[in-house]
Design a protein around this motif. Structure first.
Motif, short mmCIF file in Angstrom:
data_model
loop_
_atom_site.label_atom_id
_atom_site.label_comp_id
_atom_site.label_asym_id
_atom_site.label_seq_id
_atom_site.Cartn_x
_atom_site.Cartn_y
_atom_site.Cartn_z
N GLY A 553 93.89 -2.75 118.73
CA GLY A 553 94.09 -2.47 120.15
C GLY A 553 95.56 -2.39 120.51
N ALA A 554 96.37 -3.29 119.95
CA ALA A 554 97.81 -3.27 120.21
C ALA A 554 98.45 -2.00 119.64
CB ALA A 554 98.46 -4.50 119.59
N GLU A 555 97.99 -1.58 118.46
CA GLU A 555 98.53 -0.36 117.86
C GLU A 555 98.19 0.86 118.71
OE1 GLU A 555 100.61 1.96 115.07
OE2 GLU A 555 100.58 -0.17 115.53
N PHE A 556 96.98 0.88 119.26
CA PHE A 556 96.58 2.01 120.12
C PHE A 556 97.42 2.03 121.40
CE2 PHE A 556 93.82 4.94 122.34
CZ PHE A 556 93.36 5.75 121.31
N ALA A 557 97.70 0.84 121.94
CA ALA A 557 98.56 0.76 123.13
C ALA A 557 99.95 1.29 122.81
CB ALA A 557 98.63 -0.67 123.63
N ALA A 558 100.47 0.98 121.63
CA ALA A 558 101.80 1.47 121.23
C ALA A 558 101.80 2.99 121.14
CB ALA A 558 102.20 0.85 119.90
N ILE A 559 100.75 3.55 120.57
CA ILE A 559 100.65 5.01 120.46
C ILE A 559 100.63 5.64 121.85
CG2 ILE A 559 99.12 6.89 119.78
CD1 ILE A 559 98.26 5.10 117.40
N MET A 560 99.85 5.09 122.75
CA MET A 560 99.76 5.63 124.11
C MET A 560 101.11 5.56 124.82
SD MET A 560 96.76 6.79 124.27
CE MET A 560 96.79 7.24 126.00
N ALA A 561 101.85 4.48 124.59
CA ALA A 561 103.18 4.32 125.20
C ALA A 561 104.13 5.38 124.67
CB ALA A 561 103.73 2.92 124.94
N ALA A 570 106.82 10.54 117.09
CA ALA A 570 106.67 9.14 116.73
C ALA A 570 105.23 8.68 116.93
CB ALA A 570 107.63 8.27 117.56
N GLY A 571 104.61 9.15 118.03
CA GLY A 571 103.20 8.82 118.28
C GLY A 571 102.30 9.38 117.19
N ASN A 572 102.58 10.62 116.77
CA ASN A 572 101.78 11.23 115.71
C ASN A 572 101.92 10.47 114.40
OD1 ASN A 572 100.39 13.31 116.92
ND2 ASN A 572 102.08 14.75 116.77
N ALA A 573 103.14 10.03 114.12
CA ALA A 573 103.36 9.28 112.87
C ALA A 573 102.52 8.01 112.85
CB ALA A 573 104.84 8.95 112.72
N ARG A 574 102.44 7.35 114.00
CA ARG A 574 101.63 6.12 114.05
C ARG A 574 100.14 6.44 113.98
NH1 ARG A 574 105.21 1.58 117.03
NH2 ARG A 574 103.51 0.25 116.32
N ILE A 575 99.76 7.57 114.55
CA ILE A 575 98.35 7.99 114.44
C ILE A 575 97.99 8.23 112.98
CG2 ILE A 575 96.78 9.91 114.91
CD1 ILE A 575 98.05 10.12 117.70
N GLU A 576 98.87 8.94 112.28
CA GLU A 576 98.61 9.23 110.86
C GLU A 576 98.52 7.94 110.06
OE1 GLU A 576 97.82 12.11 109.77
OE2 GLU A 576 98.32 13.23 111.60
N ARG A 577 99.40 7.02 110.36
CA ARG A 577 99.40 5.73 109.65
C ARG A 577 98.11 4.96 109.94
NH1 ARG A 577 104.13 4.14 111.11
NH2 ARG A 577 103.60 2.59 112.71
N LEU A 578 97.70 5.01 111.19
CA LEU A 578 96.47 4.31 111.57
C LEU A 578 95.26 4.92 110.87
CD1 LEU A 578 95.45 2.03 113.42
CD2 LEU A 578 95.19 3.73 115.24
N LEU A 579 95.17 6.26 110.85
CA LEU A 579 94.03 6.93 110.22
C LEU A 579 94.03 6.74 108.70
CD1 LEU A 579 93.92 10.23 112.31
CD2 LEU A 579 92.27 8.35 112.36
N ALA A 580 95.21 6.46 108.13
CA ALA A 580 95.28 6.24 106.67
C ALA A 580 94.79 4.86 106.28
CB ALA A 580 96.72 6.44 106.19
N ASP A 581 94.56 3.98 107.24
CA ASP A 581 94.12 2.61 106.97
C ASP A 581 92.64 2.63 106.55
OD1 ASP A 581 93.37 -0.02 106.96
OD2 ASP A 581 94.05 -0.46 109.00
N PRO A 582 92.34 2.27 105.31
CA PRO A 582 90.93 2.31 104.87
C PRO A 582 90.04 1.29 105.56
CG PRO A 582 92.31 1.28 103.19
CD PRO A 582 93.25 1.80 104.24
N GLU A 583 90.65 0.27 106.17
CA GLU A 583 89.86 -0.77 106.85
C GLU A 583 89.63 -0.45 108.33
OE1 GLU A 583 88.57 -3.26 105.16
OE2 GLU A 583 89.50 -2.38 103.37
N LEU A 584 90.14 0.68 108.77
CA LEU A 584 90.04 1.02 110.20
C LEU A 584 88.57 1.10 110.62
CD1 LEU A 584 91.83 1.83 112.67
CD2 LEU A 584 91.42 4.22 112.00
N PRO A 585 88.14 0.35 111.62
CA PRO A 585 86.74 0.41 112.06
C PRO A 585 86.36 1.81 112.54
CG PRO A 585 87.85 -1.51 112.97
CD PRO A 585 88.91 -0.67 112.36
N ARG A 586 85.09 2.14 112.39
CA ARG A 586 84.65 3.51 112.70
C ARG A 586 84.88 3.88 114.16
NH1 ARG A 586 78.68 3.67 110.31
NH2 ARG A 586 78.74 1.57 111.18
#
Length: 935
Positions: A553-561, A570-586
């Motif tokens: 949730g905090a990471e999503f808030a950072a992306i929105m900011a 910078a927002g896209n870079a964090r999105i890519e990093r988030l989507l690369a996380d294999p543990e990311l909930p569906r």
């Protein structure tokens, strides 16, 4: 008394100009009641004669029979006072006689002797009135056909062919329809189709035709392997019949057609839409029999297609219980199919018991045989929603994971739907998480009072889980931590956060993270940089606390900011990093994919964005999030549409619209998108049906006139593209009225212009010009819409020019001046071309040729060689037409220069120039030029 008589006279006038339907039926009922109040049987007779016709057209058999009986009794007692014909269309007693026997035949409650008596009574009345036998013969033919006495019906049909027609014969439309139905039932498909096509091509129509006849031709078309014609007949029949409950049989024919042509989803949609009609007319048992067999056919097809568990919406209505019996919960397709067949069998048995035949048993057997037939005639208006690959969670652990995923996506309503399955089945630690999700969802949905009532339960659960610091915080700030924070709350939270940085502070990291994240979300819009810093602080605190869920949730808030601060990369870079996380909930993954899809769409990367939306849809389908899936599908559709892939867009829009219809939402908006995409992909008939449905939805919900006008405009365009010029003409007029109501003169004038174009197409030039003049007068008031002004005035100028009306040239001057003021160079060239055509039409050859060549140069300057060549060709033909062949040569060569990359235009110009050169005796040049046409 005089005032009431005047009121009744006005009611009659209003009734006579009102189309058949509920409003007209209400007016007729008022007229009958007022006449009874006056105690004037003469006026009541006039009202009831109208009521008989109205009830017949509205499928109100009981009312029709009683009204007719009352009128016939008065007429028989005093024909002078109560004449058979009151000179009001269908309000003719002898004409109404035709409806009586068929109405009695349609219900097993009436004995054969009663039906025979009505037919005999009709014949005696016709003889007494000096009418010919044609009308009575047709009534007897219909009765024999409906009863299954086919040999008798054939003999009556042959007699009808040699019986002269008269004023009370069936109209051309109805007569053909009845015989066509008989031919279809007796295997004479080509003859049935011939009669229906004669009706359509001849423009024969009446109250329920040609829609009824077209539905009768569906099976014959299919059996003769004429699927495209069957599809066109179905779409037109359904479009015309879908609002008239008296056409239950035609609707049943359409449902059956969809079921056996691979359009099971559409069949189900029609079943759901028209099931209420079963309860409309208690005496139309014949219609009920046909509808029930169609429902059985359709739902068997739905089950065979793998969707037997699909709910049949509306089947559990109280009014349908007499057909289907009681049932716990919603009927599924697989459950209801055999019940519908059984209902048809019961009705058929009652008919056969009455008639002493096996007619309906044979019809039922034929219906079951037809249900097994299959033809491939795809229609793209409806689609099933794909079943979720996952089963319903089997235990509390599964429901807990489902709740985390759905809330992680941000689906508030669906989160609340899931929570009752699990919230009281888990330990305090998990319950604390779920109670927080519940409060957040309620606040998101603005159900603040409910959230406030549940806040004490949340705090008790926190304490039970040992999270006392969080409980203390929420006791102090309440729902502010869930989205209701005021400026004062935020300031107090910021002060508390600063104090908690002291090493001596007792607040644990997860509670401090919650405070930081709450403040961050509150500042994203006003101070995104501060929000980013707070979101990152919250993320670090959640990491310390080992709370990955809140960390996302905090990471999503950072992306929105970052995105709010226009730091897209910078927002896209964090999105890519988030989507690369294999543990990311569906759920979080689906939400992040949707966000990336929107960003990609904004950048013009429509295909890539659509792929993201498709993947989000797949994840949401797994999670069973139907509302969320609907939104994702509509997003995917929009992106595929922007990617100019209408077929891909249509597939997504159809699923999205179906889900919106099932789960509640803006059905009109969803179906509008489906219809718009259908129209752009060439499926004009299906688009017209859907736009019509959308317009009805908007009218029922009092959508503002401007929005309804746009839908009407699209409906008219769909009708026009489908070749339904008459219907398009009427709807363009309705759109113009709505645009006028919405004070939108530009679009009002454009709608009138389209109406004028249809008039011109149907060779009504005077009306076309008058309509364009009205449009021109309106559009001149649209000062902020120069494009509309230009288009309407240009069209009017062209119409004047074609009629050799010198007013054309002043309009061309006006249009060119507006175009110049708006830097519309292509429009200037186009107006010059129109000026040339008007001059040539007026035999002003030199001026016309000069204008055409000027237009050609202007088109060339704006990079339109096709139009440039067309204008030069106009000049060349004009010169050649007045015998100036030598001058024409130069103009033709100008066309060839412009048409170097346009083979069709180059070929035409080369062939025509070759003829001109040959006429001038320049054979070698002619041969050389003609060779260009072969290249």
């Amino acid at each position: 008394m005089t005032g009431q008589n005047t009121q009744l006279t006005r009611l009659f006038e209003e009734i006579d100009r009102t189309p058949w339907g509920p409003h007209e039926q209400e007016l007729v009922a008022q007229a009958v009641a007022l006449a009874q109040e006056l105690g004037d049987e003469t006026l009541e007779y006039q009202a009831r004669m109208r009521q008989t016709a109205s009830a017949n057209m509205g499928g109100l058999t009981d009312l029709m029979l009683s009204s007719f009986a009352w009128c016939l009794a008065r007429h028989d007692a005093d024909p002078a006072r109560f004449p058979a014909d009151i000179d009001n269309g269908a309000a003719d007693l002898m004409w109404q006689f035709k409806w009586m026997a068929s109405s009695l035949r349609g219900s097993p409650a009436f004995a054969p002797e009663q039906i025979a008596a009505v037919l005999d009574d009709m014949e005696s009345h016709y003889r007494a009135a000096g009418l010919g036998p044609s009308g009575v013969l047709m009534a007897r033919f219909e009765d024999a056909h409906a009863a299954g006495r086919l040999d008798e019906a054939e003999q009556l049909r042959i007699r009808l062919e040699t019986t002269p027609r008269d004023s009370h014969s069936h109209c051309d439309a109805c007569g053909r329809s009845q015989i066509a139905g008989f031919f279809a039932d007796t295997g004479r498909d080509e003859e049935a189709i011939r009669l229906v096509e004669e009706m359509v091509e001849g423009g024969f129509s009446c109250g329920e035709e040609p829609e009824h006849a077209l539905s009768l031709a569906l099976l014959p078309y299919l059996r003769l392997d004429r699927g495209e014609e069957a599809k066109a007949a179905h779409l037109r029949s359904y479009r015309l019949a879908k609002d008239n409950p008296d056409l239950l049989t035609a609707i049943a024919n359409s449902i059956r057609f969809c079921a056996i042509t691979g359009n099971e989803a559409r069949a189900l949609a029609l079943v759901e839409r028209h099931l209420p009609w079963l309860a409309h007319d208690a005496l139309n048992a014949q219609g009920h029999f046909g509808m029930l067999t169609a429902v059985g056919t359709a739902l068997d097809a739905v089950a065979a297609a793998g969707h037997g568990t699909t709910p049949v919406r509306g089947a559990d209505a109280a009014g349908l219980e007499r057909f289907f019996g009681p049932h716990e919960g919603v009927w599924t397709a697989a459950e209801l199919a055999p019940v519908a067949w059984a209902g048809a069998e019961r009705l058929g048995a009652r008919f056969d018991e009455r008639d002493g035949t096996d007619n309906h048993a044979r019809r039922l057997q034929n219906a079951r045989q037809r249900a097994a037939e299959r033809y491939e005639v795809p229609i793209r208006s409806d689609v099933f929603t794909a079943p979720a690959p996952e089963t319903t969670p089997a235990d509390a652990d599964g429901w807990y994971r489902r709740a985390l995923d759905i809330s992680g996506y941000g689906a508030a309503a669906e989160t609340l739907d899931i929570l009752p399955h699990v919230i009281d089945e888990v330990d305090p630690e998990r319950r604390a998480v779920l109670t927080g999700q519940r409060l957040a969802a309620l606040v998101n949905l603005e159900r603040i009072d409910e959230a406030q009532e549940l806040l004490p339960d949340r705090i008790r659960t926190l304490r039970a889980a040992g999270r006392h610091a969080q409980a203390d915080l929420e006791e102090r700030f309440g729902l502010a931590l869930f989205g209701t924070a005021t400026a004062e709350d935020t300031a107090a939270l910021a002060e508390l956060l600063a104090e908690s940085a002291d090493p001596a502070a007792v607040l644990p990291p997860d509670t401090r993270g919650d405070i930081a994240l709450t403040i961050a979300f509150g500042r994203i819009d006003d101070d995104p940089d501060a929000a980013l810093e707070l979101a990152e602080q919250a993320g670090a605190l959640f990491a310390r606390a080992g709370d990955a869920r809140m960390g996302y949730g905090a990471e999503f808030a950072a992306i929105m900011a970052l995105l709010r601060a226009d730091r897209t990369e910078a927002g896209n870079a964090r999105i890519e990093r988030l989507l690369a996380d294999p543990e990311l909930p569906r759920g979080v993954r689906a939400r992040t994919l949707e966000l990336r899809a929107r960003i990609r769409g904004g950048r013009g990367e429509f295909t890539e964005g659509a792929a993201d939306a498709d993947e989000a849809s797949r994840l949401l389908a797994e999670l069973g999030g139907r509302v969320s899936l609907a939104n994702a599908q509509m997003l995917a559709g929009a992106l595929w549409e922007d990617a100019e892939a209408p077929e891909q867009a249509l597939a997504r829009y159809r699923v999205g619209a179906r889900l919106v219809e099932q789960t509640g939402g803006d059905v009109a908006a969803a179906k509008y998108r489906v219809a718009r995409t259908m129209l752009s992909s060439g499926a004009a008939d299906e688009a017209a049906e859907l736009f019509g449905e959308v317009l009805q939805l908007e009218e029922r919900t009092d959508v503002p006139a401007g929005s309804r006008a746009m839908t009407a405009l699209m409906l008219a365009r769909a009708f026009r593209a489908a070749g339904e010029g008459g219907q398009a003409y009427g709807v363009f007029g309705y759109a113009a009225e709505l645009f006028g109501e919405a004070e939108n003169p530009a679009d009002q004038a454009l709608a009138l212009m389209s109406r004028a174009q249809i008039l011109a197409q149907y060779e009504e030039p005077e009306q076309a010009v008058a309509t364009l003049e009205e449009a021109a007068q309106i559009v001149r008031t649209a000062e902020d819409a120069p494009a509309a002004v230009v288009e309407v005035l240009h069209n009017l100028g062209q119409s004047y020019g074609a009629r050799r009306d010198d007013r054309a040239f002043a309009l061309f001057d006006e249009v060119e001046e507006i175009a110049r003021a708006n830097d519309a160079a292509w429009v200037i060239a186009d107006v010059r071309d129109s000026r040339a055509r008007a001059l040539l039409a007026a035999d002003r050859i030199d001026e016309g040729v000069a204008a055409a060549l000027t237009a050609s140069d202007a088109f060339a300057e704006v990079g339109d060689p096709q139009s440039a060549g067309g204008s030069a060709l106009l000049a060349a033909r004009a010169l050649h037409g007045v015998g100036r062949a030598a001058d024409a040569v130069a103009a033709y060569r100008a066309v060839l220069d412009q048409a170097e990359q346009i083979p069709p235009l180059r070929q035409i110009a080369a062939l025509e120039l070759g003829d001109v050169l040959q006429g001038l005796g320049r054979e070698a040049e002619a041969a050389e030029v003609r060779r260009l046409a072969e290249d």
